[in-house]
Design a protein around this motif. Structure first.
Motif, PDB file in Angstrom:
ATOM      1  N   ALA A 235      36.667  43.129  32.032  1.00  0.00           N
ATOM      2  CA  ALA A 235      36.263  41.903  32.713  1.00  0.00           C
ATOM      3  C   ALA A 235      37.383  41.372  33.603  1.00  0.00           C
ATOM      4  O   ALA A 235      37.113  40.771  34.640  1.00  0.00           O
ATOM      5  N   CYS A 236      38.638  41.588  33.222  1.00  0.00           N
ATOM      6  CA  CYS A 236      39.761  41.152  34.057  1.00  0.00           C
ATOM      7  C   CYS A 236      39.814  41.913  35.370  1.00  0.00           C
ATOM      8  O   CYS A 236      40.323  41.404  36.370  1.00  0.00           O
ATOM      9  N   PHE A 237      39.292  43.133  35.381  1.00  0.00           N
ATOM     10  CA  PHE A 237      39.260  43.927  36.612  1.00  0.00           C
ATOM     11  C   PHE A 237      38.061  43.579  37.479  1.00  0.00           C
ATOM     12  O   PHE A 237      37.824  44.225  38.489  1.00  0.00           O
ATOM     13  N   GLY A 238      37.277  42.566  37.090  1.00  0.00           N
ATOM     14  CA  GLY A 238      36.199  42.078  37.939  1.00  0.00           C
ATOM     15  C   GLY A 238      34.808  42.492  37.522  1.00  0.00           C
ATOM     16  O   GLY A 238      33.839  42.097  38.168  1.00  0.00           O
ATOM     17  N   LEU A 239      34.664  43.262  36.478  1.00  0.00           N
ATOM     18  CA  LEU A 239      33.343  43.687  36.025  1.00  0.00           C
ATOM     19  C   LEU A 239      32.862  42.738  34.924  1.00  0.00           C
ATOM     20  O   LEU A 239      33.034  42.992  33.733  1.00  0.00           O
ATOM     21  N   GLU A 240      32.291  41.607  35.342  1.00  0.00           N
ATOM     22  CA  GLU A 240      31.896  40.592  34.371  1.00  0.00           C
ATOM     23  C   GLU A 240      30.687  41.015  33.548  1.00  0.00           C
ATOM     24  O   GLU A 240      30.342  40.370  32.569  1.00  0.00           O
TER      25      GLU A 240
END
Length: 113
Positions: free
Chosen positions: A42-47
């Motif tokens: 999620a921190c890499f943008g994949l919520e």
């Protein structure tokens, strides 16, 4: 030649309370690592990774229950600190899963926001 032998109970290997505690601890470790992996994804943008947020919670909760049942049944050859370590890791999975579920379901944990 009088030798004394320690009294040992002969059980089937792989069965017994100590195995139950190890399985519960393994479930807690799996829940903690899965929660960490979901957080990093999620921190890499994949919520969308938060869709799987109940899994660490379930693994940690079931692992904690299995650890408690194994401890009540009898701890076998496992020391107390190992049992507490297994329960502590299960709590990591529970707390991490609850925090990730709060993001997914938009729970307001802190009243100031």
């Amino acid at each position: 030649m009088n030798e004394t032998h320690p009294q040992t109970t002969h059980t089937i290997p792989g069965h017994g309370p100590s195995t139950t505690i190890l399985v519960g601890g393994g479930m807690g470790i799996a829940g903690a690592f899965l929660g960490l992996a979901l957080f990093l994804i999620a921190c890499f943008g994949l919520e969308g990774a938060f869709l799987f947020s109940p899994l660490p919670f379930v693994l940690g909760a079931v692992g904690l229950i299995v650890c408690i049942i194994g401890t009540i049944a009898g701890k076998g050859g496992i020391e107390d600190t190992q049992i507490l370590g297994a329960m502590f890791v299960c709590l990591f999975g529970i707390v991490g899963g609850l925090l990730e579920m709060s993001v997914r379901y938009n729970w307001h944990i802190f009243a100031g926001t």
